[in-house]
Design a protein around this motif. Structure first.
Motif, PDB file in Angstrom:
ATOM      1  N   THR A   1     -10.096  -0.883   6.010  1.00 55.18           N
ATOM      2  CA  THR A   1     -11.326  -1.380   6.622  1.00 55.18           C
ATOM      3  C   THR A   1     -12.262  -0.226   6.964  1.00 55.18           C
ATOM      4  O   THR A   1     -13.473  -0.292   6.713  1.00 55.18           O
ATOM      5  CB  THR A   1     -11.003  -2.209   7.885  1.00 55.18           C
ATOM      6  N   ALA A   2     -11.714   0.848   7.515  1.00 58.92           N
ATOM      7  CA  ALA A   2     -12.526   2.022   7.863  1.00 58.92           C
ATOM      8  C   ALA A   2     -13.111   2.670   6.610  1.00 58.92           C
ATOM      9  O   ALA A   2     -14.276   3.110   6.610  1.00 58.92           O
ATOM     10  CB  ALA A   2     -11.685   3.028   8.646  1.00 58.92           C
ATOM     11  N   ILE A   3     -12.334   2.736   5.547  1.00 57.26           N
ATOM     12  CA  ILE A   3     -12.820   3.306   4.282  1.00 57.26           C
ATOM     13  C   ILE A   3     -13.972   2.460   3.738  1.00 57.26           C
ATOM     14  O   ILE A   3     -15.017   2.983   3.330  1.00 57.26           O
ATOM     15  CB  ILE A   3     -11.671   3.422   3.255  1.00 57.26           C
ATOM     16  N   ILE A   4     -13.802   1.151   3.743  1.00 57.45           N
ATOM     17  CA  ILE A   4     -14.852   0.254   3.254  1.00 57.45           C
ATOM     18  C   ILE A   4     -16.113   0.397   4.098  1.00 57.45           C
ATOM     19  O   ILE A   4     -17.227   0.472   3.566  1.00 57.45           O
ATOM     20  CB  ILE A   4     -14.355  -1.207   3.231  1.00 57.45           C
ATOM     21  N   ASN A   5     -15.955   0.460   5.421  1.00 58.72           N
ATOM     22  CA  ASN A   5     -17.126   0.639   6.291  1.00 58.72           C
ATOM     23  C   ASN A   5     -17.833   1.944   6.000  1.00 58.72           C
ATOM     24  O   ASN A   5     -19.070   2.008   5.985  1.00 58.72           O
ATOM     25  CB  ASN A   5     -16.721   0.556   7.769  1.00 58.72           C
TER      26      ASN A   5
ATOM     27  N   GLN B   1     -13.521  11.176   8.225  1.00 57.45           N
ATOM     28  CA  GLN B   1     -13.961  10.087   9.110  1.00 57.45           C
ATOM     29  C   GLN B   1     -12.821   9.153   9.506  1.00 57.45           C
ATOM     30  O   GLN B   1     -12.795   8.650  10.623  1.00 57.45           O
ATOM     31  CB  GLN B   1     -15.055   9.265   8.440  1.00 57.45           C
ATOM     32  N   VAL B   2     -11.900   8.906   8.585  1.00 55.72           N
ATOM     33  CA  VAL B   2     -10.843   7.920   8.846  1.00 55.72           C
ATOM     34  C   VAL B   2      -9.501   8.550   9.216  1.00 55.72           C
ATOM     35  O   VAL B   2      -8.516   7.845   9.402  1.00 55.72           O
ATOM     36  CB  VAL B   2     -10.665   6.953   7.649  1.00 55.72           C
ATOM     37  N   ASN B   3      -9.491   9.866   9.304  1.00 53.62           N
ATOM     38  CA  ASN B   3      -8.276  10.603   9.707  1.00 53.62           C
ATOM     39  C   ASN B   3      -7.092  10.388   8.765  1.00 53.62           C
ATOM     40  O   ASN B   3      -5.973  10.108   9.191  1.00 53.62           O
ATOM     41  CB  ASN B   3      -7.870  10.264  11.142  1.00 53.62           C
ATOM     42  N   LEU B   4      -7.366  10.495   7.482  1.00 50.99           N
ATOM     43  CA  LEU B   4      -6.324  10.454   6.458  1.00 50.99           C
ATOM     44  C   LEU B   4      -6.536  11.644   5.526  1.00 50.99           C
ATOM     45  O   LEU B   4      -7.618  12.235   5.501  1.00 50.99           O
ATOM     46  CB  LEU B   4      -6.402   9.166   5.638  1.00 50.99           C
TER      47      LEU B   4
ATOM     48  N   ALA C   1      -4.752  10.484   0.114  1.00 50.34           N
ATOM     49  CA  ALA C   1      -4.470   9.125   0.596  1.00 50.34           C
ATOM     50  C   ALA C   1      -5.720   8.246   0.481  1.00 50.34           C
ATOM     51  O   ALA C   1      -5.632   7.081   0.079  1.00 50.34           O
ATOM     52  CB  ALA C   1      -3.979   9.161   2.037  1.00 50.34           C
ATOM     53  N   VAL C   2      -6.877   8.802   0.822  1.00 45.54           N
ATOM     54  CA  VAL C   2      -8.130   8.046   0.724  1.00 45.54           C
ATOM     55  C   VAL C   2      -8.445   7.737  -0.738  1.00 45.54           C
ATOM     56  O   VAL C   2      -8.795   6.601  -1.081  1.00 45.54           O
ATOM     57  CB  VAL C   2      -9.293   8.811   1.403  1.00 45.54           C
TER      58      VAL C   2
END
Length: 143
Positions: free
Chosen positions: A6-10, A26-29, A33-34
């Motif tokens: 969800t964070a990646i899509i946003n 931004q998503v702490n990965l 992984a992203v």
């Protein structure tokens, strides 16, 4: 889908051209992984594509929403009318007094009028309300 997807899509909705490294931050990965998650979201059809969206004032032609009320037992019974119109972008069933919301982008006001007249000739159509798009400030739908 989890909170990371969800964070990646946003993040992609904010700027689909940003780097994977920027999204990862931004998503702490991790970057890998992203990248893997984006690839999976694309392969499963959650992310269907990327596109350039012009503001309404930069587009050629005219856009409008038609609110449609029909007398068919099901919306699916009248949708064929809108499949026949190449300018139709979306056709959605809605709640309330009207049954369908149809979004159209036509090359001219004359063509928009022809489309409306064509829809009006169908005996299953009871009522049409036309809302011409004058300007657009937000479009997060990717249409």
């Amino acid at each position: 889908m989890d909170k990371f997807d969800t964070a990646i899509i946003n993040s992609l909705r904010q700027d689909a051209r940003q780097s994977v490294s920027s999204i990862a931050e931004q998503v702490n990965l991790s970057r890998s992984a992203v990248a893997e998650r984006i690839k999976k979201l694309e392969q499963t059809g959650v992310i269907r594509g990327y596109q350039v969206l012009l503001s309404e004032s930069q587009k050629e032609g005219v856009s409008a929403y038609f609110e449609i009320q029909h007398k068919c037992p099901r919306c699916a019974d009248v949708v064929h009318v809108f499949h026949a119109i190449p300018e139709v972008i979306t056709c959605r069933g809605i709640s309330g007094d009207m049954d369908l919301l149809v979004y159209v982008h036509a090359p001219s006001m004359r063509r928009l009028h022809e489309i409306r007249e064509y829809i009006d000739t169908h005996t299953d159509i009871i009522k049409i309300k036309t809302h011409v798009v004058m300007s657009e400030w937000i479009n997060n739908m990717g249409e």
